[in-house]
Every structure is written in C-alpha cells, then in structure tokens.
Design a protein around this motif. Structure first.
Motif, PDB file in Angstrom:
ATOM      1  N   ARG B  14       0.830  -1.202   0.000  1.00 49.83           N
ATOM      2  CA  ARG B  14       0.000   0.000   0.000  1.00 49.83           C
ATOM      3  C   ARG B  14       0.861   1.246   0.000  1.00 49.83           C
ATOM      4  NH1 ARG B  14      -5.267  -0.727   1.756  1.00 49.83           N
ATOM      5  NH2 ARG B  14      -5.484   1.180   0.525  1.00 49.83           N
ATOM      6  N   TYR B  15       0.344   2.311  -0.598  1.00 51.51           N
ATOM      7  CA  TYR B  15       1.029   3.605  -0.526  1.00 51.51           C
ATOM      8  C   TYR B  15       0.041   4.699  -0.871  1.00 51.51           C
ATOM      9  CZ  TYR B  15       4.083   7.514  -1.794  1.00 51.51           C
ATOM     10  OH  TYR B  15       4.673   8.746  -1.900  1.00 51.51           O
ATOM     11  N   HIS B  16      -0.222   5.551   0.092  1.00 47.93           N
ATOM     12  CA  HIS B  16      -1.073   6.709  -0.157  1.00 47.93           C
ATOM     13  C   HIS B  16      -0.225   7.955   0.025  1.00 47.93           C
ATOM     14  CE1 HIS B  16      -5.332   4.820   0.274  1.00 47.93           C
ATOM     15  NE2 HIS B  16      -4.561   4.185  -0.573  1.00 47.93           N
ATOM     16  N   PRO B  17       0.024   8.677  -1.052  1.00 49.61           N
ATOM     17  CA  PRO B  17       0.974   9.795  -0.989  1.00 49.61           C
ATOM     18  C   PRO B  17       0.566  10.873   0.022  1.00 49.61           C
ATOM     19  CG  PRO B  17      -0.272   9.833  -3.059  1.00 49.61           C
ATOM     20  CD  PRO B  17      -0.567   8.540  -2.388  1.00 49.61           C
ATOM     21  N   GLU B  18      -0.729  10.988   0.329  1.00 48.80           N
ATOM     22  CA  GLU B  18      -1.141  12.034   1.265  1.00 48.80           C
ATOM     23  C   GLU B  18      -0.679  11.740   2.671  1.00 48.80           C
ATOM     24  OE1 GLU B  18      -3.044   9.947  -0.342  1.00 48.80           O
ATOM     25  OE2 GLU B  18      -4.933  10.798  -1.059  1.00 48.80           O
ATOM     26  N   LYS B  19      -0.597  10.417   3.032  1.00 51.24           N
ATOM     27  CA  LYS B  19      -0.286  10.144   4.438  1.00 51.24           C
ATOM     28  C   LYS B  19       0.925   9.235   4.658  1.00 51.24           C
ATOM     29  CE  LYS B  19      -3.972   6.630   4.668  1.00 51.24           C
ATOM     30  NZ  LYS B  19      -3.155   5.418   4.693  1.00 51.24           N
ATOM     31  N   ASP B  20       1.354   8.478   3.630  1.00 51.99           N
ATOM     32  CA  ASP B  20       2.471   7.549   3.848  1.00 51.99           C
ATOM     33  C   ASP B  20       3.778   8.119   3.316  1.00 51.99           C
ATOM     34  OD1 ASP B  20       0.537   5.793   4.789  1.00 51.99           O
ATOM     35  OD2 ASP B  20       0.215   4.953   2.773  1.00 51.99           O
ATOM     36  N   LYS B  21       4.837   7.985   4.143  1.00 56.51           N
ATOM     37  CA  LYS B  21       6.174   8.376   3.689  1.00 56.51           C
ATOM     38  C   LYS B  21       6.714   7.305   2.759  1.00 56.51           C
ATOM     39  CE  LYS B  21       8.238  12.038   5.668  1.00 56.51           C
ATOM     40  NZ  LYS B  21       7.066  12.621   6.332  1.00 56.51           N
ATOM     41  N   VAL B  22       6.514   6.041   3.168  1.00 58.53           N
ATOM     42  CA  VAL B  22       6.996   4.915   2.374  1.00 58.53           C
ATOM     43  C   VAL B  22       5.881   3.870   2.279  1.00 58.53           C
ATOM     44  CG1 VAL B  22       9.457   5.151   2.930  1.00 58.53           C
ATOM     45  CG2 VAL B  22       7.963   3.880   4.456  1.00 58.53           C
ATOM     46  N   GLN B  25       3.238  -3.070   3.813  1.00 59.12           N
ATOM     47  CA  GLN B  25       2.425  -4.229   3.458  1.00 59.12           C
ATOM     48  C   GLN B  25       1.150  -4.301   4.285  1.00 59.12           C
ATOM     49  OE1 GLN B  25       5.911  -5.430   3.730  1.00 59.12           O
ATOM     50  NE2 GLN B  25       6.143  -5.888   1.543  1.00 59.12           N
ATOM     51  N   GLN B  26       0.079  -4.779   3.656  1.00 57.86           N
ATOM     52  CA  GLN B  26      -1.151  -5.009   4.397  1.00 57.86           C
ATOM     53  C   GLN B  26      -1.732  -6.344   3.928  1.00 57.86           C
ATOM     54  OE1 GLN B  26      -4.047  -1.880   4.008  1.00 57.86           O
ATOM     55  NE2 GLN B  26      -5.327  -2.711   5.648  1.00 57.86           N
ATOM     56  N   VAL B  27      -2.151  -7.165   4.888  1.00 55.88           N
ATOM     57  CA  VAL B  27      -2.650  -8.493   4.534  1.00 55.88           C
ATOM     58  C   VAL B  27      -4.169  -8.535   4.659  1.00 55.88           C
ATOM     59  CG1 VAL B  27      -2.520 -10.960   5.053  1.00 55.88           C
ATOM     60  CG2 VAL B  27      -0.508  -9.517   5.380  1.00 55.88           C
ATOM     61  N   PHE B  28      -4.821  -9.116   3.641  1.00 61.10           N
ATOM     62  CA  PHE B  28      -6.277  -9.266   3.655  1.00 61.10           C
ATOM     63  C   PHE B  28      -6.640 -10.739   3.548  1.00 61.10           C
ATOM     64  CE2 PHE B  28      -5.395  -5.088   1.850  1.00 61.10           C
ATOM     65  CZ  PHE B  28      -6.265  -4.260   2.558  1.00 61.10           C
ATOM     66  N   GLN B  29      -7.727 -11.131   4.226  1.00 61.02           N
ATOM     67  CA  GLN B  29      -8.257 -12.486   4.106  1.00 61.02           C
ATOM     68  C   GLN B  29      -9.344 -12.442   3.042  1.00 61.02           C
ATOM     69  OE1 GLN B  29      -7.010 -14.940   6.026  1.00 61.02           O
ATOM     70  NE2 GLN B  29      -5.717 -13.558   7.230  1.00 61.02           N
ATOM     71  N   VAL B  30      -9.116 -13.162   1.945  1.00 62.95           N
ATOM     72  CA  VAL B  30     -10.052 -13.059   0.827  1.00 62.95           C
ATOM     73  C   VAL B  30     -10.658 -14.417   0.495  1.00 62.95           C
ATOM     74  CG1 VAL B  30     -10.287 -12.440  -1.603  1.00 62.95           C
ATOM     75  CG2 VAL B  30      -8.770 -11.106  -0.116  1.00 62.95           C
ATOM     76  N   PRO B  31     -11.991 -14.532   0.613  1.00 60.74           N
ATOM     77  CA  PRO B  31     -12.632 -15.778   0.189  1.00 60.74           C
ATOM     78  C   PRO B  31     -12.573 -15.880  -1.328  1.00 60.74           C
ATOM     79  CG  PRO B  31     -14.274 -14.170   0.919  1.00 60.74           C
ATOM     80  CD  PRO B  31     -12.926 -13.541   1.114  1.00 60.74           C
ATOM     81  N   PHE B  32     -12.268 -17.070  -1.864  1.00 63.81           N
ATOM     82  CA  PHE B  32     -12.163 -17.176  -3.317  1.00 63.81           C
ATOM     83  C   PHE B  32     -12.636 -18.530  -3.806  1.00 63.81           C
ATOM     84  CE2 PHE B  32      -8.565 -19.983  -4.463  1.00 63.81           C
ATOM     85  CZ  PHE B  32      -8.103 -20.288  -3.192  1.00 63.81           C
ATOM     86  N   THR B  33     -12.969 -18.571  -5.074  1.00 68.35           N
ATOM     87  CA  THR B  33     -13.324 -19.818  -5.731  1.00 68.35           C
ATOM     88  C   THR B  33     -12.288 -20.089  -6.819  1.00 68.35           C
ATOM     89  OG1 THR B  33     -14.802 -18.498  -7.082  1.00 68.35           O
ATOM     90  CG2 THR B  33     -15.807 -19.770  -5.315  1.00 68.35           C
TER      91      THR B  33
END
Ligand code: SF4
Ligand code: FES
Lengths: 132, 251
Positions: B14-22, B25-33
């Motif tokens: 992830r990187y949002h220029p308004e709030k992140d300097k660098v 990583q962010q982890v998501f649990q994603v149900p999938f088929t």
C-alpha cells in the motif's frame, strides 16, 4: 495543492529479487573465468617467447594442485557460460527462415551447443595428437 | 457462494501519498473460488474490505494491458493469474517494479507514454498513395516480418522485468523498442532512418545487457528482447556503413 508524490523504490540488491536475475549474474560472473583463462594462456605464450627454460617453468607451474583445481573450476564455469550463452542466442539474432518457416528457438540453442561441443572435441583431439 | 470456497491471504503493498512516507504491506483475508483471478481478489478487497485500495484494470481478458502487477515478485497480468495456483500460501501483490508508485498498485506511466510517442508508432508511408490508387498491398512474408511485434498491448510487464530500465529510467526499454521495430520492418514504412537515430542514441538499445527476462514475462509473446538486440546490430551496421557510403548520399 498537488497531492502527487510518486514513490521510487530503491534498486539495491535487485539481482537477488528473482531467480532469473541470479542466473543472469552467474552467467556474467562466469565470464571472469573466460578472461582469467585467456590470461593464463597469454602468460604461457610470454614464457614460450623467452625460450625453452622459461616455457618449462610455466609447464611445471601448471602441475600445482591449486592450478589443477582452478582448471576444473574454470571448466565448470565456462561450460555454464556456454550453455547460458546459447540459451539466450535466439533472442539476440534476426529470425532464421528455413523453407518458409521460422527456425524454433530450441533448434538454434541446440545447434549452437552442438557446434561448441564438436569444436571442443576437435581441439582436444588435435592437442592430444600433437602431445604424443 | 459455492461450497468449494476457500480463503486465501493477499498481501498488498500500500502507498497513499497524502499520508504515507513509504509503502507498507497489508494483509487481507479473501474468500475465493477456483475461477477467481488475482484481479478479482483485489476487486473483492476494494468492494468488501477496504474501498481505498487503488489499482488499474479494464478488460479482464488479457487484452487491454492495464492490470499489470508484481505477483509474488513476477510481473504478471493480474486478470490472467489465478488465486488457486498460490493457495494455500499467501500471494504477494505489488505495483509494477521499476516504475514510481503513484498510489497503491497504480504506477506512474508518464515516462513510458513519452517514449511511446518518441518512436513514432505509426506508418510513415514510403510512397504516398492517393485514394484512387487504392490500398497498400503486402505479401504474407512481409506481414510475417513484423506481425509478432505488433501484438504488444503496452502492458509494461517487460519494463518491470528489465533491471537496466530500473537502473536508468531514461532507457527507451523493451516494449517501445519492439513497437519501433514493428514499424521499421513494415514494407509500407519509410521512417526507419528517423527512428534509427533514437535506436543508436544515449537512451537507445546499448543500455541493454541481454538479461532476456522481458521476453520471458511478455503475455503476448512479442519477444521484445529480440527487437532490442536486432537493433543493436542495425545501429552498429549504420554506424560503420556511414564510413563506407560516399558523401552526399549518392549511391
Ligand atoms: S512487449 Fe509484451 S510485455 Fe512489453 S509492453 Fe508489449 S505486450 Fe507488454
Ligand atoms: S484487465 Fe485488461 S489485461 Fe488485465
């Protein structure tokens, strides 16, 4: 105000990021062995030009186990270099059209390796013949 | 959803220029088929888990070239890469390497667009024909000479695979060079001399050290490395032939 602040990721250690790059670096690294071996042969030539005694000193030096170990290492490195060289070759040349069809990559790589093997064999036999 | 639904972990840079300097990583649990692509995985995240996640996509059928991402470190089209092939391990998703990150998985492609313009990616007719004279004709062999290079979808995966581009962003790079070659070898085109100046320039083909990974990752089998390397030979030939050709361009 402009909120854009594109982030440029550093390139440090790029070659460790992907097995493909590691292979590329090994390929480039093995070229040093090719250069080193050329150096050894040139040195031999230099000794030869200084007469028989100097030549024999060089020959004697080659019998050093360290030198022999280096030769084995160089053989492995140069074989690998040859293999990866011909593997990339189809990507570096214009298409070869045979009978209206494009020659497949495997044929170019295989052909290159076969020529390299044959040339090495001929050279080995020639030197063998001369040494006897 | 169906009973063969499972849950996979997707790790996103992830990187949002308004709030992140660098980036982080962010982890998501994603149900999938089984039929779900990585693109559908990140779409699930945006729809149900975090609406602020940004990424590009359009066709979801490997033809528009907008959904390129690093998936477990390999440049891939996320719409033709499937979650099932990574399960049960976690899949790592990151913006295309070697490009500046604009936001999350969105890269800044301005440099690439400029390069694309600079190669004049259109036919500069060798001989102008009027409408009455009819169309330009080409034999199948003449078509063969450039067809492969015309399949490029500008996905930039090859740039994400090219360490030389990463080290020198000025390098014209594999994709643009493949397109340049596509027009240069077209029998209807007469713009080769103009384009060759770019090929041989500071930003041109001689940055390439034949790593070859670009051709490996290209989803359309364009073989951009081949275009780059053929043009090294062409540029070198031009350079030496200049000394042989009599001055004034007379043949
Ligand atoms: S050459 Fe291949 S990898 Fe590169 S931009 Fe074109 S389609 Fe994508
Ligand atoms: S969404 Fe168009 S190529 Fe993947």
């Amino acid at each position: 105000m402009n909120k854009r602040r594109p982030y440029v990721r550093p390139m440090d250690g790029w070659w460790r990021r992907n097995p493909f790059f590691v292979e590329y670096m090994i390929h480039e690294g093995t070229a040093l062995f090719v250069a080193a071996y050329a150096g050894i042969l040139l040195n031999g030539l230099l000794h030869l030009s200084r007469g028989e005694a100097a030549w024999n000193v060089w020959l004697e030096g080659l019998k050093n186990p360290l030198y022999i170990a280096f030769h084995v290492l160089a053989l492995v490195a140069i074989s690998y270099h040859t293999y990866t060289w011909f593997k990339i070759m189809p990507r570096t040349m214009p298409p070869v059209i045979v009978g209206g069809k494009r020659l497949p990559d495997g044929a170019i790589t295989g052909g290159g390796l076969a020529v390299a093997a044959a040339a090495s064999l001929v050279l080995l036999l020639a030197v063998w013949g001369m040494a006897r | 959803m169906s009973e063969n639904q499972r849950t996979i972990e997707i790790e996103v840079l992830r990187y949002h220029p308004e709030k992140d300097k660098v980036p982080y990583q962010q982890v998501f649990q994603v149900p999938f088929t089984d039929d779900m692509s990585v693109l559908q995985g990140v779409q699930y995240i945006k729809d149900y888990l975090d609406g602020s996640l940004s990424f590009r996509w359009s066709c979801r059928m490997a033809i528009c070239g907008s959904c390129g991402m690093m998936i477990n470190g390999e440049p891939s089209l996320s719409c033709e890469t499937f979650l099932r092939d990574y399960y049960p391990a976690r899949v790592r998703v990151e913006a295309l390497a070697h490009f500046p990150i604009e936001r999350d998985l969105v890269i800044n492609m301005e440099g690439f667009i400029e390069k694309l313009e600079s190669i004049q990616p259109y036919i500069i007719p060798k001989e102008k024909r009027t409408l009455e004279q009819g169309e330009y004709l080409q034999t199948p062999e003449q078509l063969n000479a450039y067809e492969q290079f015309s399949s490029c979808i500008n996905c930039m995966l090859c740039y994400a695979a090219c360490p030389q581009f990463g080290l020198n962003p000025e390098f014209i790079g594999p994709g643009a060079m493949a397109l340049l070659h596509r027009y240069n070898v077209d029998s209807r085109d007469g713009g080769k001399a103009e384009r060759m100046e770019l090929v041989a320039s500071e930003e041109g083909v001689f940055h390439c050290t034949a790593v070859g990974y670009c051709s490996e990752v290209c989803p359309k089998h364009v073989d951009p490395a081949n275009a780059v390397n053929q043009n090294k030979t062409n540029a070198a030939a031009d350079y030496f032939l200049r000394f042989l050709a009599p001055k004034g361009g007379a043949k």
